[in-house]
Design a protein around this motif. Structure first.
Motif, PDB file in Angstrom:
ATOM      1  N   MET A 193      -9.580  15.395   3.399  1.00  0.00           N
ATOM      2  CA  MET A 193      -8.668  15.960   2.394  1.00  0.00           C
ATOM      3  C   MET A 193      -9.448  16.662   1.296  1.00  0.00           C
ATOM      4  N   GLY A 194     -10.525  16.026   0.846  1.00  0.00           N
ATOM      5  CA  GLY A 194     -11.351  16.663  -0.169  1.00  0.00           C
ATOM      6  C   GLY A 194     -11.950  17.968   0.320  1.00  0.00           C
ATOM      7  N   ALA A 195     -12.361  18.002   1.591  1.00  0.00           N
ATOM      8  CA  ALA A 195     -12.914  19.232   2.152  1.00  0.00           C
ATOM      9  C   ALA A 195     -11.878  20.354   2.149  1.00  0.00           C
ATOM     10  N   ARG A 196     -10.645  20.019   2.465  1.00  0.00           N
ATOM     11  CA  ARG A 196      -9.593  21.039   2.477  1.00  0.00           C
ATOM     12  C   ARG A 196      -9.278  21.508   1.058  1.00  0.00           C
ATOM     13  N   LEU A 197      -9.282  20.580   0.111  1.00  0.00           N
ATOM     14  CA  LEU A 197      -9.032  20.961  -1.280  1.00  0.00           C
ATOM     15  C   LEU A 197     -10.152  21.840  -1.822  1.00  0.00           C
ATOM     16  N   LEU A 198     -11.378  21.587  -1.386  1.00  0.00           N
ATOM     17  CA  LEU A 198     -12.542  22.353  -1.846  1.00  0.00           C
ATOM     18  C   LEU A 198     -12.836  23.556  -0.950  1.00  0.00           C
ATOM     19  N   ASP A 199     -12.014  23.732   0.096  1.00  0.00           N
ATOM     20  CA  ASP A 199     -12.181  24.850   1.040  1.00  0.00           C
ATOM     21  C   ASP A 199     -13.548  24.813   1.706  1.00  0.00           C
ATOM     22  N   TRP A 200     -13.980  23.610   2.055  1.00  0.00           N
ATOM     23  CA  TRP A 200     -15.235  23.439   2.785  1.00  0.00           C
ATOM     24  C   TRP A 200     -14.928  23.333   4.273  1.00  0.00           C
ATOM     25  N   GLY A 228       8.133  18.582 -21.950  1.00  0.00           N
ATOM     26  CA  GLY A 228       8.404  17.999 -20.649  1.00  0.00           C
ATOM     27  C   GLY A 228       8.758  19.034 -19.607  1.00  0.00           C
ATOM     28  N   ILE A 229       9.453  20.089 -20.025  1.00  0.00           N
ATOM     29  CA  ILE A 229       9.793  21.165 -19.086  1.00  0.00           C
ATOM     30  C   ILE A 229       8.518  21.827 -18.583  1.00  0.00           C
ATOM     31  N   VAL A 230       7.596  22.116 -19.498  1.00  0.00           N
ATOM     32  CA  VAL A 230       6.319  22.723 -19.109  1.00  0.00           C
ATOM     33  C   VAL A 230       5.565  21.800 -18.151  1.00  0.00           C
ATOM     34  N   ARG A 231       5.542  20.512 -18.480  1.00  0.00           N
ATOM     35  CA  ARG A 231       4.795  19.569 -17.654  1.00  0.00           C
ATOM     36  C   ARG A 231       5.382  19.463 -16.254  1.00  0.00           C
ATOM     37  N   SER A 232       6.709  19.381 -16.167  1.00  0.00           N
ATOM     38  CA  SER A 232       7.356  19.306 -14.858  1.00  0.00           C
ATOM     39  C   SER A 232       7.103  20.573 -14.053  1.00  0.00           C
ATOM     40  N   TYR A 233       7.140  21.718 -14.723  1.00  0.00           N
ATOM     41  CA  TYR A 233       6.884  22.998 -14.061  1.00  0.00           C
ATOM     42  C   TYR A 233       5.458  23.051 -13.523  1.00  0.00           C
ATOM     43  N   GLU A 234       4.495  22.646 -14.337  1.00  0.00           N
ATOM     44  CA  GLU A 234       3.093  22.673 -13.903  1.00  0.00           C
ATOM     45  C   GLU A 234       2.852  21.703 -12.754  1.00  0.00           C
ATOM     46  N   GLU A 235       3.544  20.564 -12.761  1.00  0.00           N
ATOM     47  CA  GLU A 235       3.434  19.634 -11.639  1.00  0.00           C
ATOM     48  C   GLU A 235       3.967  20.258 -10.354  1.00  0.00           C
ATOM     49  N   ALA A 236       5.097  20.957 -10.459  1.00  0.00           N
ATOM     50  CA  ALA A 236       5.665  21.602  -9.269  1.00  0.00           C
ATOM     51  C   ALA A 236       4.713  22.661  -8.729  1.00  0.00           C
ATOM     52  N   LEU A 237       4.104  23.454  -9.627  1.00  0.00           N
ATOM     53  CA  LEU A 237       3.142  24.469  -9.191  1.00  0.00           C
ATOM     54  C   LEU A 237       1.925  23.825  -8.534  1.00  0.00           C
ATOM     55  N   ALA A 238       1.416  22.746  -9.145  1.00  0.00           N
ATOM     56  CA  ALA A 238       0.259  22.063  -8.569  1.00  0.00           C
ATOM     57  C   ALA A 238       0.591  21.490  -7.197  1.00  0.00           C
ATOM     58  N   THR A 239       1.815  20.981  -7.041  1.00  0.00           N
ATOM     59  CA  THR A 239       2.238  20.438  -5.750  1.00  0.00           C
ATOM     60  C   THR A 239       2.251  21.526  -4.680  1.00  0.00           C
ATOM     61  N   LEU A 240       2.755  22.711  -5.049  1.00  0.00           N
ATOM     62  CA  LEU A 240       2.743  23.835  -4.105  1.00  0.00           C
ATOM     63  C   LEU A 240       1.319  24.234  -3.741  1.00  0.00           C
ATOM     64  N   GLU A 241       0.444  24.223  -4.730  1.00  0.00           N
ATOM     65  CA  GLU A 241      -0.951  24.601  -4.471  1.00  0.00           C
ATOM     66  C   GLU A 241      -1.624  23.605  -3.536  1.00  0.00           C
ATOM     67  N   TYR A 242      -1.431  22.311  -3.782  1.00  0.00           N
ATOM     68  CA  TYR A 242      -2.022  21.306  -2.908  1.00  0.00           C
ATOM     69  C   TYR A 242      -1.461  21.418  -1.495  1.00  0.00           C
ATOM     70  N   ALA A 243      -0.163  21.647  -1.394  1.00  0.00           N
ATOM     71  CA  ALA A 243       0.452  21.766  -0.069  1.00  0.00           C
ATOM     72  C   ALA A 243      -0.116  22.953   0.696  1.00  0.00           C
ATOM     73  N   GLU A 244      -0.356  24.048  -0.015  1.00  0.00           N
ATOM     74  CA  GLU A 244      -0.922  25.241   0.624  1.00  0.00           C
ATOM     75  C   GLU A 244      -2.352  24.979   1.074  1.00  0.00           C
ATOM     76  N   ARG A 245      -3.149  24.402   0.211  1.00  0.00           N
ATOM     77  CA  ARG A 245      -4.556  24.177   0.526  1.00  0.00           C
ATOM     78  C   ARG A 245      -4.749  23.124   1.614  1.00  0.00           C
ATOM     79  N   LEU A 246      -3.838  22.147   1.650  1.00  0.00           N
ATOM     80  CA  LEU A 246      -3.931  21.102   2.665  1.00  0.00           C
ATOM     81  C   LEU A 246      -3.203  21.463   3.951  1.00  0.00           C
ATOM     82  N   GLY A 247      -2.435  22.569   3.910  1.00  0.00           N
ATOM     83  CA  GLY A 247      -1.683  22.971   5.092  1.00  0.00           C
ATOM     84  C   GLY A 247      -0.598  21.983   5.468  1.00  0.00           C
ATOM     85  N   LEU A 248       0.036  21.380   4.459  1.00  0.00           N
ATOM     86  CA  LEU A 248       1.073  20.386   4.738  1.00  0.00           C
ATOM     87  C   LEU A 248       2.278  21.058   5.383  1.00  0.00           C
ATOM     88  N   PRO A 249       2.851  20.457   6.420  1.00  0.00           N
ATOM     89  CA  PRO A 249       3.983  21.086   7.107  1.00  0.00           C
ATOM     90  C   PRO A 249       5.317  20.937   6.372  1.00  0.00           C
TER      91      PRO A 249
END
Length: 376
Positions: free
Chosen positions: A364-371, A243-264
């Motif tokens: 949103m998909g375009a931003r995630l795919l960097d299109w 569960g620790i690994v899973r929670s950690y990977e979720e947090a990393l994925a959240t940061l990645e999505y926020a970066e790619r989507l430019g969330l404020p």
């Protein structure tokens, strides 16, 4: 022969007693000769101070032992018995100078041992955090090591991750400040803090939401002179080591999505962005959506990017044209022209609810795919 304590193991050495005897012998010699302590003698005192710290003796007790040996034997020191006033002054000064040097050496050794113990504790903690987040270590051994830090891996844990403009470094002032503040407020058995891959990671035990809130606050506002984090993402709570690994990977994925989507937003929770892993689960379907819905925008003068920005900002402004125009720095008339071009090129009208949802999802998909920077 070494004395036994009845359990078959030798009794621990009487380090304070050894220190008292060693100090007494040195000060007796100094009272006779008036000489300074030699380098080898000071190193011996440092060694005794270090060993005393390792055996659990406090520095205050060691100072008391050393001074007590001096005081108890002061009247019998060779250089003080039957001495003139001038000789007493010289001898006393020499003995006090030796006492000062001896105490300094003992304290240095004691502090050296304490620093080594702290470094070892930090190294063990870092290794444990790395293994917990790695998730591929023997679970039995990992649980045993975790219990030394008061962690029960069968309980639930949540992981929060902070990312800054510059990578966090081990031993740097900011991580140290965050750790000091957290352990000052909460039981350090309920949390683990470490730097991993340039990010600041906090693992909090079940029910310690206040720890995660405090960690986020401190990371984003660590205080004057400390660089703040750009974002802090928190995974969901899970039980057990996995569960620790899973929670950690979720947090990393959240940061990645926020970066790619430019969330404020600077504070992010994994459950708030669950839609994006769902959208990206079928990457080919998402690419097809972007190609079909947004592909025609590349025919616009100036390319697709200004029109993609218009769709995004209009959604953020709640589809209020005056506010959208203000945020884009356009007149309402110019915004109307852009919306017409979007409708004419794509066939989707932002004024209609279903079309609006399709356009937002495609953007949103375009931003995630960097299109359109990356071809689909």
């Amino acid at each position: 022969m070494t004395a036994a304590n009845g359990t078959g193991t030798p009794d621990p050495p009487d380090i304070p007693g050894k220190l008292a005897g060693h100090c007494l012998a040195l000060f007796t010699e100094v009272s006779r000769t008036g000489r300074l302590l030699r380098r080898t003698e000071l190193e011996r005192l440092r060694d005794l101070g270090e060993r005393a710290a390792e055996a659990g003796h406090g520095l205050r007790d060691l100072v008391g032992v050393c001074l007590g040996a001096t005081r108890a034997s002061w009247q019998t020191f060779p250089g003080l018995t039957a001495a003139t006033t001038a000789e007493v002054r010289r001898t006393g000064d020499a003995v006090l100078a030796a006492t000062q040097a001896a105490l300094g050496a003992v304290a240095e050794g004691h502090e050296r041992a304490q620093r080594m113990a702290v470094r070892q504790e930090e190294a063990n903690r870092r290794e444990l955090v790395n293994d917990l987040l790695h998730g591929r270590t023997d679970l039995g051994r990992l649980a045993e090591r975790a219990e030394r830090f008061g962690l029960r891996l069968a309980a639930g844990y949540t992981v929060a991750v902070a990312v800054g403009a510059e990578p966090y470094l081990e031993g740097a002032p900011t991580p140290h400040r965050v750790l000091r503040e957290l352990t000052g407020r909460y039981d350090d058995r309920t949390l683990l803090l470490a730097v991993r891959d340039g990010r600041l990671v906090c693992i909090a035990s079940d029910g310690e939401q206040a720890v995660l809130t405090a960690f986020t606050d401190l990371a984003l506002r660590p205080g004057p002179g400390y660089p703040p984090a750009l974002r802090v993402a928190t995974g969901r709570r899970y039980g057990g080591t996995g569960g620790i690994v899973r929670s950690y990977e979720e947090a990393l994925a959240t940061l990645e999505y926020a970066e790619r989507l430019g969330l404020p937003a600077a504070r992010l929770r994994a459950e708030e962005l669950l839609v994006f892993p769902v959208l990206m689960r079928d990457r080919e379907a998402m690419a097809d959506l972007v190609r079909t819905v947004l592909g025609p925008l590349t025919a616009a003068r100036g390319g697709a990017r200004p029109l993609l920005e218009t769709i995004t900002v209009q959604a953020e402004a709640g589809y209020v044209n005056a506010e959208t125009a203000r945020r884009l720095g356009l007149s309402v008339r110019a915004l109307g022209y852009r919306l017409e071009r979007i409708r004419d090129l794509t066939g989707y009208d932002p004024a209609e609810a279903l079309h609006r949802y399709t356009l937002e999802t495609a953007v949103m998909g375009a931003r995630l795919l960097d299109w359109p920077d990356q071809p689909l």
